[in-house]
Design a protein around this motif. Structure first.
Motif, PDB file in Angstrom:
ATOM      1  N   LEU A   1       0.829  -1.205   0.000  1.00 44.38           N
ATOM      2  CA  LEU A   1       0.000   0.000   0.000  1.00 44.38           C
ATOM      3  C   LEU A   1       0.863   1.254   0.000  1.00 44.38           C
ATOM      4  CD1 LEU A   1      -2.604  -0.937   2.773  1.00 44.38           C
ATOM      5  CD2 LEU A   1      -3.059  -0.837   0.319  1.00 44.38           C
ATOM      6  N   ILE A   2       0.320   2.318  -0.614  1.00 51.99           N
ATOM      7  CA  ILE A   2       0.918   3.653  -0.533  1.00 51.99           C
ATOM      8  C   ILE A   2      -0.176   4.583  -0.038  1.00 51.99           C
ATOM      9  CG2 ILE A   2       1.950   5.551  -1.811  1.00 51.99           C
ATOM     10  CD1 ILE A   2       3.011   3.530  -3.820  1.00 51.99           C
ATOM     11  N   SER A   3      -0.011   5.111   1.173  1.00 51.24           N
ATOM     12  CA  SER A   3      -1.032   6.005   1.722  1.00 51.24           C
ATOM     13  C   SER A   3      -0.622   7.459   1.507  1.00 51.24           C
ATOM     14  CB  SER A   3      -1.267   5.728   3.206  1.00 51.24           C
ATOM     15  OG  SER A   3      -0.076   5.834   3.948  1.00 51.24           O
ATOM     16  N   ILE A   4      -1.591   8.256   1.027  1.00 46.49           N
ATOM     17  CA  ILE A   4      -1.324   9.642   0.639  1.00 46.49           C
ATOM     18  C   ILE A   4      -2.379  10.559   1.251  1.00 46.49           C
ATOM     19  CG2 ILE A   4      -1.045  11.209  -1.308  1.00 46.49           C
ATOM     20  CD1 ILE A   4      -0.309   8.798  -3.045  1.00 46.49           C
ATOM     21  N   GLY A   5      -1.948  11.443   2.139  1.00 46.20           N
ATOM     22  CA  GLY A   5      -2.882  12.337   2.813  1.00 46.20           C
ATOM     23  C   GLY A   5      -3.435  13.435   1.927  1.00 46.20           C
ATOM     24  N   TRP A   6      -2.598  13.943   1.003  1.00 40.46           N
ATOM     25  CA  TRP A   6      -3.044  15.097   0.216  1.00 40.46           C
ATOM     26  C   TRP A   6      -4.169  14.756  -0.754  1.00 40.46           C
ATOM     27  CZ3 TRP A   6      -2.679  14.584  -4.989  1.00 40.46           C
ATOM     28  CH2 TRP A   6      -1.690  13.744  -5.520  1.00 40.46           C
ATOM     29  N   LEU A   7      -4.406  13.486  -1.016  1.00 36.71           N
ATOM     30  CA  LEU A   7      -5.520  13.121  -1.895  1.00 36.71           C
ATOM     31  C   LEU A   7      -6.830  13.722  -1.409  1.00 36.71           C
ATOM     32  CD1 LEU A   7      -4.957   9.325  -2.677  1.00 36.71           C
ATOM     33  CD2 LEU A   7      -4.699  11.259  -4.254  1.00 36.71           C
ATOM     34  N   THR A   8      -6.996  13.756  -0.085  1.00 39.12           N
ATOM     35  CA  THR A   8      -8.251  14.272   0.467  1.00 39.12           C
ATOM     36  C   THR A   8      -8.127  15.633   1.141  1.00 39.12           C
ATOM     37  OG1 THR A   8      -7.809  12.904   2.444  1.00 39.12           O
ATOM     38  CG2 THR A   8      -9.329  12.018   0.798  1.00 39.12           C
ATOM     39  N   HIS A   9      -6.913  16.048   1.509  1.00 37.89           N
ATOM     40  CA  HIS A   9      -6.854  17.349   2.198  1.00 37.89           C
ATOM     41  C   HIS A   9      -6.459  18.521   1.302  1.00 37.89           C
ATOM     42  CE1 HIS A   9      -2.482  17.725   2.535  1.00 37.89           C
ATOM     43  NE2 HIS A   9      -2.374  16.581   3.175  1.00 37.89           N
ATOM     44  N   SER A  10      -5.887  18.246   0.107  1.00 36.14           N
ATOM     45  CA  SER A  10      -5.499  19.398  -0.711  1.00 36.14           C
ATOM     46  C   SER A  10      -5.512  19.124  -2.207  1.00 36.14           C
ATOM     47  CB  SER A  10      -4.114  19.898  -0.288  1.00 36.14           C
ATOM     48  OG  SER A  10      -3.153  18.869  -0.376  1.00 36.14           O
ATOM     49  N   THR A  11      -6.328  18.200  -2.643  1.00 39.97           N
ATOM     50  CA  THR A  11      -6.451  17.942  -4.080  1.00 39.97           C
ATOM     51  C   THR A  11      -7.170  19.089  -4.779  1.00 39.97           C
ATOM     52  OG1 THR A  11      -6.398  15.533  -3.953  1.00 39.97           O
ATOM     53  CG2 THR A  11      -7.630  16.462  -5.762  1.00 39.97           C
ATOM     54  N   LYS A  12      -6.753  19.397  -5.982  1.00 38.94           N
ATOM     55  CA  LYS A  12      -7.398  20.425  -6.793  1.00 38.94           C
ATOM     56  C   LYS A  12      -8.799  19.975  -7.211  1.00 38.94           C
ATOM     57  CE  LYS A  12      -6.926  22.737 -11.299  1.00 38.94           C
ATOM     58  NZ  LYS A  12      -8.119  22.088 -11.902  1.00 38.94           N
ATOM     59  N   VAL A  13      -9.745  20.880  -7.089  1.00 39.01           N
ATOM     60  CA  VAL A  13     -11.122  20.612  -7.521  1.00 39.01           C
ATOM     61  C   VAL A  13     -11.158  20.433  -9.036  1.00 39.01           C
ATOM     62  CG1 VAL A  13     -13.415  21.667  -7.765  1.00 39.01           C
ATOM     63  CG2 VAL A  13     -12.201  21.804  -5.585  1.00 39.01           C
ATOM     64  N   LEU A  14     -11.943  19.462  -9.515  1.00 38.40           N
ATOM     65  CA  LEU A  14     -12.112  19.293 -10.954  1.00 38.40           C
ATOM     66  C   LEU A  14     -13.116  20.329 -11.449  1.00 38.40           C
ATOM     67  CD1 LEU A  14     -11.041  17.262 -13.142  1.00 38.40           C
ATOM     68  CD2 LEU A  14     -13.321  16.253 -13.063  1.00 38.40           C
ATOM     69  N   ASP A  15     -12.778  21.008 -12.522  1.00 39.08           N
ATOM     70  CA  ASP A  15     -13.616  22.092 -13.051  1.00 39.08           C
ATOM     71  C   ASP A  15     -14.838  21.512 -13.778  1.00 39.08           C
ATOM     72  OD1 ASP A  15     -14.622  24.495 -13.843  1.00 39.08           O
ATOM     73  OD2 ASP A  15     -12.955  25.040 -15.150  1.00 39.08           O
ATOM     74  N   ILE A  16     -16.004  21.716 -13.162  1.00 38.09           N
ATOM     75  CA  ILE A  16     -17.277  21.285 -13.735  1.00 38.09           C
ATOM     76  C   ILE A  16     -18.226  22.476 -13.680  1.00 38.09           C
ATOM     77  CG2 ILE A  16     -19.261  19.748 -13.461  1.00 38.09           C
ATOM     78  CD1 ILE A  16     -17.303  17.714 -12.179  1.00 38.09           C
ATOM     79  N   GLY A  17     -18.951  22.721 -14.761  1.00 35.81           N
ATOM     80  CA  GLY A  17     -19.826  23.882 -14.809  1.00 35.81           C
ATOM     81  C   GLY A  17     -21.270  23.514 -15.105  1.00 35.81           C
ATOM     82  N   LEU A  18     -22.153  24.466 -14.846  1.00 35.25           N
ATOM     83  CA  LEU A  18     -23.577  24.332 -15.178  1.00 35.25           C
ATOM     84  C   LEU A  18     -23.894  25.293 -16.306  1.00 35.25           C
ATOM     85  CD1 LEU A  18     -26.545  23.892 -12.777  1.00 35.25           C
ATOM     86  CD2 LEU A  18     -26.641  25.717 -14.491  1.00 35.25           C
ATOM     87  N   ASP A  19     -24.396  24.773 -17.420  1.00 34.02           N
ATOM     88  CA  ASP A  19     -24.659  25.581 -18.600  1.00 34.02           C
ATOM     89  C   ASP A  19     -26.147  25.559 -18.971  1.00 34.02           C
ATOM     90  OD1 ASP A  19     -21.866  26.092 -18.980  1.00 34.02           O
ATOM     91  OD2 ASP A  19     -21.662  24.067 -19.794  1.00 34.02           O
ATOM     92  N   PHE A  20     -26.688  26.727 -19.244  1.00 34.08           N
ATOM     93  CA  PHE A  20     -28.083  26.886 -19.656  1.00 34.08           C
ATOM     94  C   PHE A  20     -28.244  26.467 -21.099  1.00 34.08           C
ATOM     95  CE2 PHE A  20     -31.391  29.638 -21.500  1.00 34.08           C
ATOM     96  CZ  PHE A  20     -32.483  29.266 -20.729  1.00 34.08           C
ATOM     97  N   VAL A  21     -29.242  25.631 -21.388  1.00 36.97           N
ATOM     98  CA  VAL A  21     -29.450  25.176 -22.762  1.00 36.97           C
ATOM     99  C   VAL A  21     -30.850  25.516 -23.302  1.00 36.97           C
ATOM    100  CG1 VAL A  21     -27.780  23.308 -22.649  1.00 36.97           C
ATOM    101  CG2 VAL A  21     -30.139  22.862 -21.984  1.00 36.97           C
ATOM    102  N   GLY A  22     -31.742  25.984 -22.466  1.00 37.12           N
ATOM    103  CA  GLY A  22     -33.058  26.348 -22.997  1.00 37.12           C
ATOM    104  C   GLY A  22     -34.120  26.337 -21.928  1.00 37.12           C
TER     105      GLY A  22
END
Length: 282
Positions: A261-282
């Motif tokens: 195993l490789i345990s990594i703390g930053w996965l949950t405490h400082s990972t960059k947010v994935l850019d997801i948006g809400l777009d109006f279509v009609g």
């Protein structure tokens, strides 16, 4: 296979976030500029490559505001996504959609970011037997969600809390007096279903720990050469876990030492947010 979280686990966190956002009077902007009967169709779209996680969190944000809002997934948690790809379609009251938008995107972006970071490292070490694990370094109150996102990205979960297992760390050893004293007491205390893990910083500590046959050994802040020696000493008699200053760049080298195993703390405490948006279509 990734199992969904029951809605009863998700709802309290979403409800709290919505109440925080709505404040004392609700969405003043939408109430001021949009008539009550106006409906809208929108899509949740990826702005970058990644792994999606948290679709049920987003769906529930809209549903708690308005049960009439229709949320239709186009992908599933754990799927790879590309820029411009539609993740879900949302239809219903425009006021309701806008009231839930930020909470839905906060959860979806945060969890997808964790899943994406996990997947990137899991892919980089896929030629080895090692698995990526998270830690208890999570956002207070959201551990269950962030650990779910790690699973969505192809990782595995470490302890969920202090009651899952016995993990003897450096401070426990210092206060107990020695590796021997700490492990002796832990073995006497543990029930037959409780696993015992101990953190060691040196090969000398490791040799002392192995005499007491712990279930797992956390090899903390060791270089690759020392990790290889440690894995050889363990000889498959305990689960070997590497931790400390592990990055996406050096994870393959760590995995190639033979650790489980490789345990990594930053996965949950400082990972960059994935850019997801809400777009109006009609």
């Amino acid at each position: 296979m990734l199992s969904k979280l029951p809605e009863i686990m998700i709802e309290p966190s979403i409800r709290m976030a919505l109440l925080e956002d709505l404040g004392r009077t609700g969405d003043l902007t939408s109430d001021a500029v949009i008539d009550p009967g106006v409906t809208a169709s929108v899509v949740l779209s990826a702005r970058e490559f990644g792994i999606v996680a948290g679709l049920d969190f987003a769906r529930l944000a809209f549903s708690l505001i308005d049960r009439e809002v229709v949320f239709t997934c186009q992908v599933a948690d754990g799927d790879a996504i590309s820029p411009g790809e539609v993740l879900a379609k949302v239809q219903g009251s425009a006021r309701s959609i806008l009231a839930a938008e930020r909470v839905a995107l906060n959860f979806l972006g945060r969890l997808s970011g964790i899943a994406s970071s996990t997947a990137k490292i899991a892919k980089a070490i896929s030629h080895t037997r090692a698995k990526i694990s998270c830690t208890r370094k999570t956002t207070p109150g959201l551990r269950f969600a962030e650990k779910y996102a790690v699973r969505a990205g192809g990782g595995v979960n470490h302890r969920f809390g202090l009651d899952d297992a016995i993990l003897i760390k450096d401070n426990h050893i210092a206060i107990a007096g020695s590796v021997e004293k700490a492990l002796t007491r832990a073995k006497q205390y543990a029930g037959h279903l409780v696993k015992v893990e101990i953190e060691v910083d040196t090969l000398e500590q490791l040799e002392k720990a192995l005499y007491y046959r712990p279930d797992a050994i956390l090899l903390d802040n060791m270089d690759s050469k020392t990790l290889r020696e440690a894995v050889t000493l363990i000889g498959g008699n305990a689960i070997s876990e590497a931790s400390g200053r592990i990055t996406a760049e050096n994870a393959p080298e760590v995995a190639e030492t033979g650790v489980d195993l490789i345990s990594i703390g930053w996965l949950t405490h400082s990972t960059k947010v994935l850019d997801i948006g809400l777009d109006f279509v009609g």
